[in-house]
Design a protein around this motif. Structure first.
Motif, mmCIF file in Angstrom:
data_model
loop_
_atom_site.group_PDB
_atom_site.id
_atom_site.type_symbol
_atom_site.label_atom_id
_atom_site.label_comp_id
_atom_site.label_asym_id
_atom_site.label_seq_id
_atom_site.Cartn_x
_atom_site.Cartn_y
_atom_site.Cartn_z
ATOM 1 N N THR A 141 44.677 41.262 35.666
ATOM 2 C CA THR A 141 43.623 40.760 36.546
ATOM 3 C C THR A 141 42.330 40.849 35.737
ATOM 4 O O THR A 141 42.259 41.628 34.765
ATOM 5 N N PRO A 142 41.298 40.092 36.096
ATOM 6 C CA PRO A 142 40.047 40.158 35.323
ATOM 7 C C PRO A 142 39.499 41.576 35.188
ATOM 8 O O PRO A 142 39.014 41.961 34.118
ATOM 9 N N ASP A 143 39.589 42.366 36.246
ATOM 10 C CA ASP A 143 39.029 43.719 36.209
ATOM 11 C C ASP A 143 39.856 44.660 35.341
ATOM 12 O O ASP A 143 39.299 45.432 34.544
ATOM 13 N N TYR A 145 41.925 43.806 32.953
ATOM 14 C CA TYR A 145 41.815 43.329 31.575
ATOM 15 C C TYR A 145 40.536 43.870 30.943
ATOM 16 O O TYR A 145 40.545 44.374 29.818
ATOM 17 N N LYS A 146 39.431 43.755 31.661
ATOM 18 C CA LYS A 146 38.144 44.263 31.159
ATOM 19 C C LYS A 146 38.237 45.768 30.890
ATOM 20 O O LYS A 146 37.755 46.262 29.848
ATOM 21 N N LYS A 147 38.857 46.499 31.767
ATOM 22 C CA LYS A 147 38.970 47.949 31.603
ATOM 23 C C LYS A 147 39.798 48.302 30.367
ATOM 24 O O LYS A 147 39.445 49.214 29.612
ATOM 25 N N ALA A 151 36.556 43.507 27.465
ATOM 26 C CA ALA A 151 35.775 42.275 27.640
ATOM 27 C C ALA A 151 36.406 41.438 28.751
ATOM 28 O O ALA A 151 37.601 41.551 29.024
ATOM 29 N N ARG A 152 35.590 40.597 29.371
ATOM 30 C CA ARG A 152 36.111 39.689 30.404
ATOM 31 C C ARG A 152 36.525 38.372 29.754
ATOM 32 O O ARG A 152 35.773 37.398 29.739
ATOM 33 N N GLN A 153 37.721 38.365 29.207
ATOM 34 C CA GLN A 153 38.192 37.207 28.449
ATOM 35 C C GLN A 153 39.551 36.715 28.917
ATOM 36 O O GLN A 153 40.137 35.832 28.291
ATOM 37 N N ASP A 155 40.471 34.809 31.413
ATOM 38 C CA ASP A 155 40.497 33.384 31.748
ATOM 39 C C ASP A 155 40.504 32.523 30.490
ATOM 40 O O ASP A 155 41.178 31.481 30.451
#
Length: 363
Positions: A141-143, A145-147, A151-153, A155
């Protein structure tokens, strides 16, 4: 760069791979048939589980096309090549040019990437020519993945994979065959069904590879899968059941608890033939006898690669690979040759290590 003290050609030590356990006498390879290359010592992410947060490479480097061409004498003879080791290969500015050169030969090629820089231009060069591609994703999930990845990548990675699959469909090819790799940590285990669904969505025919997190610092040890054995057992059952249900190939690299313990009950050195048929290379030119060696045996930017392959330094290394009485330090604790028990977390903990593979040192 490492200095080569003695690369004079001398008589080869026969390979155990060719000799066999019975000692049949065969000649070793005159030229390696496989090489691993780190094209750069850089990465565009700082994943929280990665060794790069705790160990520094010998120096920052990125291989140029001109430097890569020092390896041209090997290319007609190679069967396979891996274009990564510990870093992000697509950060190398000459990646496409280097890959195009490799593709002039019938070499089976493979690399792993986080997928962020897998642009259409790069994908166009890979489709129909690269054999295997692994995309590393932890957090689906975006969150999360970032954790995990820093980075928010997510997508962007998804879009890059869609483009890759569109190009494969247009050219009617299955190459590159795609695999998704993820790192199992205690706080990511509950995403296993999301991970397997991701594999299905993007037609990753090589399935999902799950590697177990290894702590590089004491404060991360609670995230290791076996810090909660029952939770890990539940994860393994869920993963295997769901993968079978949706028809996805699953590779639990550490195995489930029971099978791992069965396989590693008698820990010991497995017969190794790596130094007789492969070399591992770093972006600064350093050459290693195998992917898990610590100390370079030469530098191909200073000494011709075949002189290193046929030299006394590597020959001496080979003599200690499978000899219990004279085994070199690299081989004594090799995690490839000596399986580590899942139920012994300390065996997978590098927090006390003074150095890491390929000359890396603790930050």
């Amino acid at each position: 760069m490492a200095k080569v003290n003695d690369c004079r050609a001398e008589e080869f030590v026969p390979s155990p791979h060719h000799r066999g356990f019975e000692g049949a006498d065969f000649q070793p390879l005159n030229i390696p048939n496989h090489i691993d290359i780190d094209l750069t010592s850089q990465c565009n992410l700082r994943c929280r589980f990665c060794h790069l947060n705790f160990f520094a490479p010998p120096e920052s480097a990125s291989m140029s096309y001109e430097q890569f061409m020092r390896l041209e004498p090997l290319l007609p003879h190679l069967e396979s090549i891996t274009l990564f080791g510990k870093y992000e290969p697509l950060v190398c500015k000459d990646f496409t040019k280097i890959f195009n050169k490799i593709s002039e030969y019938p070499i089976e090629s493979y690399f792993s990437t986080n997928g962020i820089k897998l642009t259409r231009e790069i994908a166009e060069s890979l489709v129909g020519r690269l054999k295997y591609l692994t995309v590393s994703i932890t957090g689906f999930t975006p969150d999360t993945y970032k954790k995990s990845m820093g980075a928010r990548q997510l997508d962007r990675v998804k879009e890059n994979l869609r483009v890759l699959n569109e190009l494969k469909a247009e050219r009617r090819t299955e190459l590159p065959m795609l695999r998704i790799s993820t790192v199992a940590m205690q706080d990511t285990l509950d995403e296993i069904e999301l991970a397997l669904d991701f594999v299905n969505e993007f037609d990753a025919v090589e399935g999902l590879q799950v590697t177990s997190f290894k702590a590089h610092a004491d404060h991360l040890r609670h995230l290791m899968p076996l810090s909660d054995i029952e939770n890990y057992r539940k994860f393994c059952r869920t993963a295997m059941d769901y993968a079978e249900k949706i028809g996805v190939k699953l590779d639990l690299q550490s195995g489930d608890v029971e099978s791992n313990e069965e396989q590693t009950r008698d820990l010991g050195h497995r017969y190794c033939d790596m130094p007789w048929h492969r070399l591992s290379l770093q972006a600064n030119g350093d050459v290693f006898a195998c992917p898990v060696s610590y100390d370079p045996i030469g530098n191909f930017l200073e000494t011709p690669i075949l002189d290193i392959w046929r030299g006394s330094t590597l020959s001496t290394f080979r003599k200690g690979v499978n000899d219990p009485e004279n085994m070199n330090e690299d081989c004594k604790n090799c995690t490839h040759c000596r399986h580590r028990s899942l139920l012994n977390p300390e065996a997978n903990d590098f927090s006390e290590a003074e150095r890491y593979i390929a000359g890396m040192t603790r930050i």
